[in-house]
Write a protein that holds these residues in place. Structure first.
Motif, PDB file in Angstrom:
ATOM      1  N   TRP A  84     -38.249  43.913  39.411  1.00 26.83           N
ATOM      2  CA  TRP A  84     -36.817  43.991  39.155  1.00 26.83           C
ATOM      3  C   TRP A  84     -36.331  45.437  39.215  1.00 26.83           C
ATOM      4  CZ3 TRP A  84     -34.247  46.408  35.065  1.00 26.83           C
ATOM      5  CH2 TRP A  84     -32.865  46.131  34.987  1.00 26.83           C
ATOM      6  N   THR A 143     -30.739  34.325  33.923  1.00 24.21           N
ATOM      7  CA  THR A 143     -31.319  35.502  33.285  1.00 24.21           C
ATOM      8  C   THR A 143     -30.925  35.566  31.812  1.00 24.21           C
ATOM      9  OG1 THR A 143     -31.290  36.731  35.374  1.00 24.21           O
ATOM     10  CG2 THR A 143     -31.469  38.020  33.347  1.00 24.21           C
ATOM     11  N   LEU A 146     -32.993  33.075  30.021  1.00 27.67           N
ATOM     12  CA  LEU A 146     -34.367  33.559  29.948  1.00 27.67           C
ATOM     13  C   LEU A 146     -34.543  34.570  28.830  1.00 27.67           C
ATOM     14  CD1 LEU A 146     -37.216  33.725  31.171  1.00 27.67           C
ATOM     15  CD2 LEU A 146     -36.340  35.450  32.766  1.00 27.67           C
ATOM     16  N   LEU A 176     -34.712  28.037  36.237  1.00 31.09           N
ATOM     17  CA  LEU A 176     -35.486  29.274  36.147  1.00 31.09           C
ATOM     18  C   LEU A 176     -36.983  28.990  36.129  1.00 31.09           C
ATOM     19  CD1 LEU A 176     -36.688  30.063  33.030  1.00 31.09           C
ATOM     20  CD2 LEU A 176     -34.255  30.161  32.563  1.00 31.09           C
ATOM     21  N   LEU A 180     -39.559  30.554  38.824  1.00 32.13           N
ATOM     22  CA  LEU A 180     -40.682  31.349  38.345  1.00 32.13           C
ATOM     23  C   LEU A 180     -42.013  30.632  38.522  1.00 32.13           C
ATOM     24  CD1 LEU A 180     -39.142  32.754  35.025  1.00 32.13           C
ATOM     25  CD2 LEU A 180     -39.440  33.967  37.191  1.00 32.13           C
ATOM     26  N   ALA A 192     -42.028  36.097  33.645  1.00 30.21           N
ATOM     27  CA  ALA A 192     -40.873  36.985  33.741  1.00 30.21           C
ATOM     28  C   ALA A 192     -41.208  38.382  33.236  1.00 30.21           C
ATOM     29  CB  ALA A 192     -39.699  36.408  32.954  1.00 30.21           C
ATOM     30  N   ARG A 195     -43.250  40.266  35.769  1.00 33.84           N
ATOM     31  CA  ARG A 195     -42.446  40.699  36.920  1.00 33.84           C
ATOM     32  C   ARG A 195     -41.372  41.706  36.544  1.00 33.84           C
ATOM     33  NH1 ARG A 195     -40.496  35.345  39.928  1.00 33.84           N
ATOM     34  NH2 ARG A 195     -39.090  36.902  40.827  1.00 33.84           N
ATOM     35  N   LEU A 197     -38.747  41.165  34.654  1.00 34.97           N
ATOM     36  CA  LEU A 197     -37.423  40.566  34.519  1.00 34.97           C
ATOM     37  C   LEU A 197     -36.930  40.625  33.083  1.00 34.97           C
ATOM     38  CD1 LEU A 197     -37.929  37.429  36.804  1.00 34.97           C
ATOM     39  CD2 LEU A 197     -36.998  39.667  37.416  1.00 34.97           C
TER      40      LEU A 197
END
Length: 220
Positions: A84, A143, A146, A176, A180, A192, A195, A197
């Motif tokens: 990200w 997002t 999340l 999501l 993912l 997440a 990564r 995020l």
């Protein structure tokens, strides 16, 4: 300053990093170098600007919005290597991305390529970007959901927090998790975090013995 030497302005927020980058590039004698701390005016004439993550993104956005013609190329040198973070930098108009700890040769190569109008990404960053392009990106609302999942919120709590219906929350959670490739809510949070995020310091909810935890696929 020789007429054929590209001007490189170093404005890294970490003074030690700035000095180190200046010293490494100065050894090569290929560039006209200026430091933000000593020669802030150097930014106006630079072909390449070497910056930290936050300064680099801010500068790249300003240059793309305010400057016409031959704008300087922005090279970020940072420890941040999450998907990200890299994508945010590139989408902001940054031209080069190096990781701290890179070799002097790679730093030189990056500055050379940017001074010639090209881009440069560290090998690890290149893999990161390539991997991210093969995945679906999360929507803004996904997002948001999340982030609340990472705090251990149930669907009802998320709905209250975001001012949306529980059914809508379930839809976002399903979306999501699919993007993912997660098998459970807790798994989605872990993926997440890996990564980049969400923050890596989130505390995942521990399952209660004898009962399915929040990490189960059940939609609360």
């Amino acid at each position: 300053m020789q007429a054929n030497q590209p001007s490189v302005h170093i404005m890294h927020a970490d003074a030690v990093m700035a000095a180190g980058i200046h010293a490494l590039l100065a050894e090569r004698g290929e560039f006209h170098l200026t430091l933000q701390e000593r020669q802030p005016h150097g930014q106006a004439h630079a072909r390449v600007i070497v910056a930290d993550y936050d300064s680099g993104i801010t500068l790249a956005r300003q240059l793309s919005a305010d400057r016409f013609g031959a704008a300087p190329r922005v090279l970020i040198v940072t420890q941040l290597d999450k998907e990200w973070q890299v994508r945010t930098a590139m989408d902001s108009g940054v031209h080069g991305y190096l990781l701290q700890g890179c070799s002097a040769e790679e730093l030189l190569r990056a500055v050379q390529q940017l001074s010639q109008g090209m881009r440069y990404l560290a090998e690890a960053v290149t893999r990161c970007v390539a991997d991210s392009l093969s995945r679906e990106t999360l929507t803004g609302r996904e997002t948001d959901v999340l982030q609340l999942l990472a705090k251990g919120c149930c669907n009802k709590s998320i709905a209250r927090e975001l001012g949306i219906g529980v059914g809508t929350v379930k839809t976002h959670v399903k979306g999501l998790m699919s993007k993912l490739e997660a098998t459970a809510r807790t798994h989605a949070v872990v993926v997440a975090a890996q990564r980049g995020l969400i923050g890596t310091g989130v505390r995942l909810p521990a399952p209660v013995p004898g009962r399915p935890g929040r990490g189960s696929g059940a939609m609360q």
